[in-house]
Write a protein that holds these residues in place. Structure first.
Motif, PDB file in Angstrom:
ATOM      1  N   LEU A   7      16.254   9.874  10.049  1.00 24.10           N
ATOM      2  CA  LEU A   7      15.959  10.407  11.237  1.00 24.10           C
ATOM      3  C   LEU A   7      16.299   9.340  12.367  1.00 24.10           C
ATOM      4  O   LEU A   7      16.395   9.691  13.568  1.00 24.10           O
ATOM      5  N   ILE A   8      16.561   8.148  12.167  1.00 21.40           N
ATOM      6  CA  ILE A   8      16.817   7.416  13.095  1.00 21.40           C
ATOM      7  C   ILE A   8      18.272   7.229  13.452  1.00 21.40           C
ATOM      8  O   ILE A   8      18.944   7.590  12.690  1.00 21.40           O
ATOM      9  N   PRO A   9      18.467   7.185  14.801  1.00 22.02           N
ATOM     10  CA  PRO A   9      19.492   7.626  15.579  1.00 22.02           C
ATOM     11  C   PRO A   9      20.851   6.999  14.874  1.00 22.02           C
ATOM     12  O   PRO A   9      20.832   5.886  14.161  1.00 22.02           O
ATOM     13  N   GLN A  10      21.884   7.734  14.401  1.00 22.13           N
ATOM     14  CA  GLN A  10      23.091   7.046  13.863  1.00 22.13           C
ATOM     15  C   GLN A  10      23.648   6.013  14.320  1.00 22.13           C
ATOM     16  O   GLN A  10      24.473   5.212  13.632  1.00 22.13           O
ATOM     17  N   GLU A  11      23.581   5.798  15.523  1.00 20.67           N
ATOM     18  CA  GLU A  11      24.264   4.353  16.315  1.00 20.67           C
ATOM     19  C   GLU A  11      23.697   3.307  15.694  1.00 20.67           C
ATOM     20  O   GLU A  11      24.224   2.262  15.885  1.00 20.67           O
ATOM     21  N   ILE A  12      22.515   3.219  15.168  1.00 28.12           N
ATOM     22  CA  ILE A  12      21.944   2.218  14.469  1.00 28.12           C
ATOM     23  C   ILE A  12      22.642   2.068  13.091  1.00 28.12           C
ATOM     24  O   ILE A  12      22.324   2.586  12.221  1.00 28.12           O
ATOM     25  N   ASP A  13      23.536   1.175  13.053  1.00 29.51           N
ATOM     26  CA  ASP A  13      24.305   0.831  11.940  1.00 29.51           C
ATOM     27  C   ASP A  13      24.871  -0.495  11.922  1.00 29.51           C
ATOM     28  O   ASP A  13      25.606  -0.723  12.712  1.00 29.51           O
ATOM     29  N   PRO A  14      24.476  -1.167  10.737  1.00 36.42           N
ATOM     30  CA  PRO A  14      23.736  -0.877   9.708  1.00 36.42           C
ATOM     31  C   PRO A  14      22.260  -0.718  10.031  1.00 36.42           C
ATOM     32  O   PRO A  14      21.835  -1.155  10.994  1.00 36.42           O
ATOM     33  N   LEU A  15      21.500  -0.408   9.005  1.00 33.91           N
ATOM     34  CA  LEU A  15      19.978  -0.264   9.334  1.00 33.91           C
ATOM     35  C   LEU A  15      19.243  -1.562   8.586  1.00 33.91           C
ATOM     36  O   LEU A  15      19.822  -1.985   7.226  1.00 33.91           O
ATOM     37  N   ARG A  16      18.313  -2.096   9.335  1.00 39.46           N
ATOM     38  CA  ARG A  16      17.695  -2.850   8.574  1.00 39.46           C
ATOM     39  C   ARG A  16      16.599  -2.529   7.740  1.00 39.46           C
ATOM     40  O   ARG A  16      15.709  -1.829   7.978  1.00 39.46           O
ATOM     41  N   VAL A  17      16.742  -2.942   6.390  1.00 40.07           N
ATOM     42  CA  VAL A  17      15.784  -2.384   5.155  1.00 40.07           C
ATOM     43  C   VAL A  17      14.870  -3.595   4.627  1.00 40.07           C
ATOM     44  O   VAL A  17      15.569  -4.621   4.268  1.00 40.07           O
ATOM     45  N   ILE A  18      13.574  -3.485   4.883  1.00 34.44           N
ATOM     46  CA  ILE A  18      12.762  -4.419   4.071  1.00 34.44           C
ATOM     47  C   ILE A  18      12.484  -3.862   2.380  1.00 34.44           C
ATOM     48  O   ILE A  18      11.980  -2.744   2.227  1.00 34.44           O
ATOM     49  N   ASP A  19      13.243  -4.634   1.549  1.00 33.99           N
ATOM     50  CA  ASP A  19      13.012  -4.186   0.006  1.00 33.99           C
ATOM     51  C   ASP A  19      12.165  -5.044  -0.625  1.00 33.99           C
ATOM     52  O   ASP A  19      12.380  -6.105  -0.650  1.00 33.99           O
ATOM     53  N   ILE A  20      10.860  -4.350  -1.019  1.00 32.79           N
ATOM     54  CA  ILE A  20      10.060  -5.077  -1.941  1.00 32.79           C
ATOM     55  C   ILE A  20      10.519  -4.595  -3.097  1.00 32.79           C
ATOM     56  O   ILE A  20      10.378  -3.718  -3.850  1.00 32.79           O
ATOM     57  N   VAL A  21      11.457  -5.648  -3.888  1.00 40.09           N
ATOM     58  CA  VAL A  21      12.052  -5.071  -5.010  1.00 40.09           C
ATOM     59  C   VAL A  21      11.407  -4.501  -6.126  1.00 40.09           C
ATOM     60  O   VAL A  21      10.391  -5.099  -6.661  1.00 40.09           O
ATOM     61  N   LEU A  31       0.819  -1.149   0.068  1.00 43.54           N
ATOM     62  CA  LEU A  31      -0.022   0.015  -0.074  1.00 43.54           C
ATOM     63  C   LEU A  31       1.042   1.268  -0.088  1.00 43.54           C
ATOM     64  O   LEU A  31       0.682   2.124  -0.907  1.00 43.54           O
ATOM     65  N   CYS A  32       2.041   1.062   0.842  1.00 46.58           N
ATOM     66  CA  CYS A  32       2.844   2.473   0.905  1.00 46.58           C
ATOM     67  C   CYS A  32       3.349   2.550  -0.467  1.00 46.58           C
ATOM     68  O   CYS A  32       3.378   3.779  -1.160  1.00 46.58           O
ATOM     69  N   GLY A  33       3.916   1.485  -1.232  1.00 45.54           N
ATOM     70  CA  GLY A  33       4.719   1.807  -2.368  1.00 45.54           C
ATOM     71  C   GLY A  33       3.718   2.231  -3.418  1.00 45.54           C
ATOM     72  O   GLY A  33       4.060   2.806  -4.309  1.00 45.54           O
ATOM     73  N   VAL A  34       2.176   1.646  -3.290  1.00 49.05           N
ATOM     74  CA  VAL A  34       1.492   2.216  -4.380  1.00 49.05           C
ATOM     75  C   VAL A  34       1.193   3.668  -4.162  1.00 49.05           C
ATOM     76  O   VAL A  34       1.270   4.636  -5.083  1.00 49.05           O
ATOM     77  N   ILE A  35       0.937   3.993  -3.037  1.00 46.23           N
ATOM     78  CA  ILE A  35       0.618   5.471  -2.786  1.00 46.23           C
ATOM     79  C   ILE A  35       1.738   6.232  -3.043  1.00 46.23           C
ATOM     80  O   ILE A  35       1.652   7.449  -3.827  1.00 46.23           O
ATOM     81  N   TRP A  36       2.838   5.941  -2.853  1.00 46.40           N
ATOM     82  CA  TRP A  36       3.950   6.692  -3.345  1.00 46.40           C
ATOM     83  C   TRP A  36       4.294   6.753  -4.810  1.00 46.40           C
ATOM     84  O   TRP A  36       4.536   7.848  -5.364  1.00 46.40           O
ATOM     85  N   ALA A  37       4.069   5.663  -5.363  1.00 42.75           N
ATOM     86  CA  ALA A  37       4.434   5.533  -6.895  1.00 42.75           C
ATOM     87  C   ALA A  37       3.166   6.410  -7.710  1.00 42.75           C
ATOM     88  O   ALA A  37       3.575   7.011  -8.882  1.00 42.75           O
TER      89      ALA A  37
END
Ligand SMILES: [Zn+2]
Length: 257
Positions: A194-208, A118-124
């Motif tokens: 905006l996520i604190p820089q200490e969180i590295d790496p960032l977990r990313v969910i990629d719906i390719v 839904l996020c992806g569709v609204i953005w696209a």
């Protein structure tokens, strides 16, 4: 299976099993802490998802030498994942076996993934970012700052979501170094910077090919596994806030349960 993402940070794969393998349903672990007053236990590793990011926590059981504990809620508190349980509390140091309620979890994975579609569709289609949301098994809602909402928005969005689901987009769990994540346009638009820089790496969910966002939740491996989606409501929640409610319907490509 699937496109390999960057590997998780050291230790995560041994402690937060849900973060690296959403399909892990059973595990062994040592009891590391017991909160007798709070009726909860901490384990050296866990497949139980702690509530967060709009996704409710898992339920299930933990087997201990004292008997079976029923897990009613899971929360992260200052770095420790606590399992709230019913049953006789074990001692620290004993070996336990956990099992999540897979039926419920898989429904949440389908629902969480549907919300990302839904996020992806609204953005696209409208270039509007998501501002909030929530879910329970098989239903969820997201808010978008639409200035106005056309009468047929629900029907249009429902058709678009199901189109994208049918494309069977692959879903990859990636762990992106911040130096890369912070320059990724898709992640900037979802405020990942905006996520604190200490969180590295960032977990990313990629719906390719459709949607990328920083996310701690559990998702299915392909959009086809969601099944289908119905838009069951569009509401105005203030001048620039429109809420879209969905339900996940049909059977899942990956599980005919
Ligand atoms: Zn999410």
């Amino acid at each position: 299976m699937g496109v390999p993402g960057n590997p998780p940070p050291p230790g995560l794969a041994e402690t937060e099993l849900f973060a690296v393998d959403a399909y892990r349903t059973e595990f062994d672990a040592t009891v590391t802490d017991v909160d007798r007053e709070g009726g909860r236990v901490a384990l050296a590793r866990t497949a139980f998802y702690p509530m967060g990011g709009g996704q409710p926590s898992d339920t299930g059981t933990i087997q201990t030498p004292e008997g079976t504990l029923t897990v009613t809620g899971v929360r992260r508190e200052r770095g420790t994942i606590w399992h709230t349980v019913e049953g006789d509390l074990p001692d620290v140091g004993v070996e336990a076996q956990g099992a999540i309620d897979w039926d419920r979890r898989h429904r949440l994975m389908r629902t969480h993934t549907a919300l990302h579609v839904l996020c992806g569709v609204i953005w696209a289609d409208y270039s509007i970012p998501v501002t909030g949301g929530n879910m329970e098994p098989m239903k969820g809602r997201l808010d978008f700052p639409f200035p106005a909402m056309s009468a047929d928005l629900g029907a249009t969005v429902e058709r678009r979501i199901n189109e994208e689901i049918a494309k069977a987009h692959e879903i990859v769990v990636d762990f992106l170094p911040r130096s890369i994540a912070d320059t990724d346009p898709a992640l900037i638009r979802t405020s990942a910077n905006l996520i604190p820089q200490e969180i590295d790496p960032l977990r990313v969910i990629d719906i390719v090919g459709l949607d990328r966002q920083a996310d701690g939740g559990t998702h299915v491996l392909s959009t086809a596994e969601v099944g289908g989606v119905r838009v069951v409501g569009t509401e105005s929640k203030g001048k620039d806030n429109k809420r879209i409610r969905i339900e996940v319907v049909g059977s899942s490509g990956g599980d005919e349960g």
